[in-house]
Write an enzyme that holds these catalytic residues in place. Structure first.
Site, PDB file in Angstrom:
ATOM      1  CB  SER A 100      -0.928  -0.354   1.084  1.00  0.00           C
ATOM      2  OG  SER A 100      -1.566   1.467   1.654  1.00  0.00           O
ATOM      3  CE1 TYR A 158      -3.201   0.143   4.944  1.00  0.00           C
ATOM      4  CE2 TYR A 158      -3.462  -2.504   5.458  1.00  0.00           C
ATOM      5  CZ  TYR A 158      -3.708  -1.181   4.256  1.00  0.00           C
ATOM      6  OH  TYR A 158      -3.666  -1.432   3.186  1.00  0.00           O
ATOM      7  CE  LYS A 170      -1.426  -4.416   3.349  1.00  0.00           C
ATOM      8  NZ  LYS A 170      -1.814  -5.721   2.640  1.00  0.00           N
TER       9      LYS A 170
END
Ligand code: WQD
Length: 327
Positions: free
Chosen positions: A124, A149, A153
């Protein structure tokens, strides 16, 4: 080529499954249905005319993975499985680290046991954080993430780079998505967020459907042309074709490589509202609300690397994504 898609009944996974099936790949979907529905498997077939194999299970579960790799000669894995709600990750960081990192490690170990050396990872743009100038480019420093989050990644990207350094047989492509929107033209695969959507596009869709009364625009005092947040909104079908291009690249290259998947164009919140209203002939009522904590003013991609090396670039526009699907 037979490809395992973990998280394959999710929004991006299902569109990628339809793209791969329509291009002649065999597809096996693994999903625990924590954020999607089993009916998506049939919906993929409605869209592309071919039915993927589906295994209900968790990508963290070594026994489930062992059975899949034993039952199928898996040539490559596209790893979508993972929790992805930014706000939830702030409230429940341990759940995010456990699930997102554990599932990646379990998949890598199963791949190693079965001699599968090709992995496409769903990363992302959030890994760029807020201390890089736009447009974000792959050579910039990553890791300045503003939430757990995004850090999952980033940590997984680093794990994959280390794995590729240790095992020269691995071909790993890391795809940094910008803001996915839209759905397959035919329909059936629209994003179905559970509860009130966090993201702009599904939120606007629900306002248009009358499920929500109005849009709250989180701040109009950013240093952007109209003061509202600017993002790089990429059609999910362009993301799907980007994964297929990555599979073709990985078949010819060893090592780990990172690519941005975006349009290279920034669109503000109010520009998105206007595009949606024009595409659907509706009015989207909105109010200016305070900024959302953690938001950055601008985020859009430099996509030249994917164009030059993968031969891929986005074909759809924001206006295309705003059009109502046929079904
Ligand atoms: C876009 C813009 C908001 C909702 C997130 C994740 C990212 C990726 C994509 C997974 C911002 C504004 C939003 C609303 C608004 N997800 N907005 N009202 O935050 O850019 O990215 O989703 O990989 O990792 O961080 O997307 O759609 O939430 O926000 O004004 O009700 O819309 O302020 O400017 P974001 P978003």
């Amino acid at each position: 080529m037979k490809v395992l898609l973990t998280g394959g009944t999710g929004y991006i996974g299902s569109h990628t499954a339809a793209e791969l099936l329509s291009k002649g790949y065999e597809v096996v979907l693994l999903d625990n249905l924590s954020n999607s529905e089993e009916k998506t498997v049939m919906n993929i077939a409605k869209v592309c005319g071919k039915l993927p194999k589906f295994v209900k299970g968790d990508a963290c579960d070594a026994e489930v993975l062992e059975k899949i790799f034993t039952d199928h000669k898996i040539d490559a894995v596209v790893h979508f499985a993972g929790y992805k709600a930014v706000g939830e990750s702030v409230e429940k960081p341990l759940m995010y680290y456990r699930n997102n990192i554990d599932s990646m490690l379990s998949v890598l170990e199963a791949m190693k046991r079965h001699g599968c050396n090709t992995l496409i990872f769903s990363s992302s743009a959030t890994v760029y954080g807020e201390d890089n100038p736009v447009p974000f480019v792959e050579t910039q420093r990553a890791g300045g993430c503003t939430n757990p989050y995004g850090r999952t990644k980033y940590f997984i990207e680093e794990i994959l780079k280390d794995a590729a350094k240790a095992d020269g047989n691995l071909s790993i492509v890391i795809l940094r998505y910008f803001n996915p929107i839209g759905s397959h033209r035919v329909g059936y695969l629209e994003e179905q967020p559970k509860g009130v959507p966090n993201n702009l596009f599904p939120y606007i869709c629900q306002v248009a459907e009358g499920k929500l009364p109005k849009l709250n625009v989180f701040g109009n005092d950013y240093p952007t042309p109209d003061g509202t947040g600017v993002r790089d909104y990429i059609h999910v079908m362009d993301l799907a074709s980007g994964h297929e291009a990555a599979l073709r690249y990985a078949a010819e290259h060893k090592g780990a490589e990172v690519f941005n998947l975006g349009t290279g164009k920034g669109t503000s919140v109010l520009e998105m509202v206007a595009a949606f209203e024009k595409a659907r002939g509706v009015k989207i009522p909105y109010e200016i609300a305070p900024r959302r904590p953690g938001d950055i003013a601008e985020c859009y991609a430099d996509c030249s690397k994917a164009k030059e090396i993968l031969g891929w670039e986005a074909q759809y526009t924001v206006e295309d994504a705003c059009k109502k699907p046929l079904h």
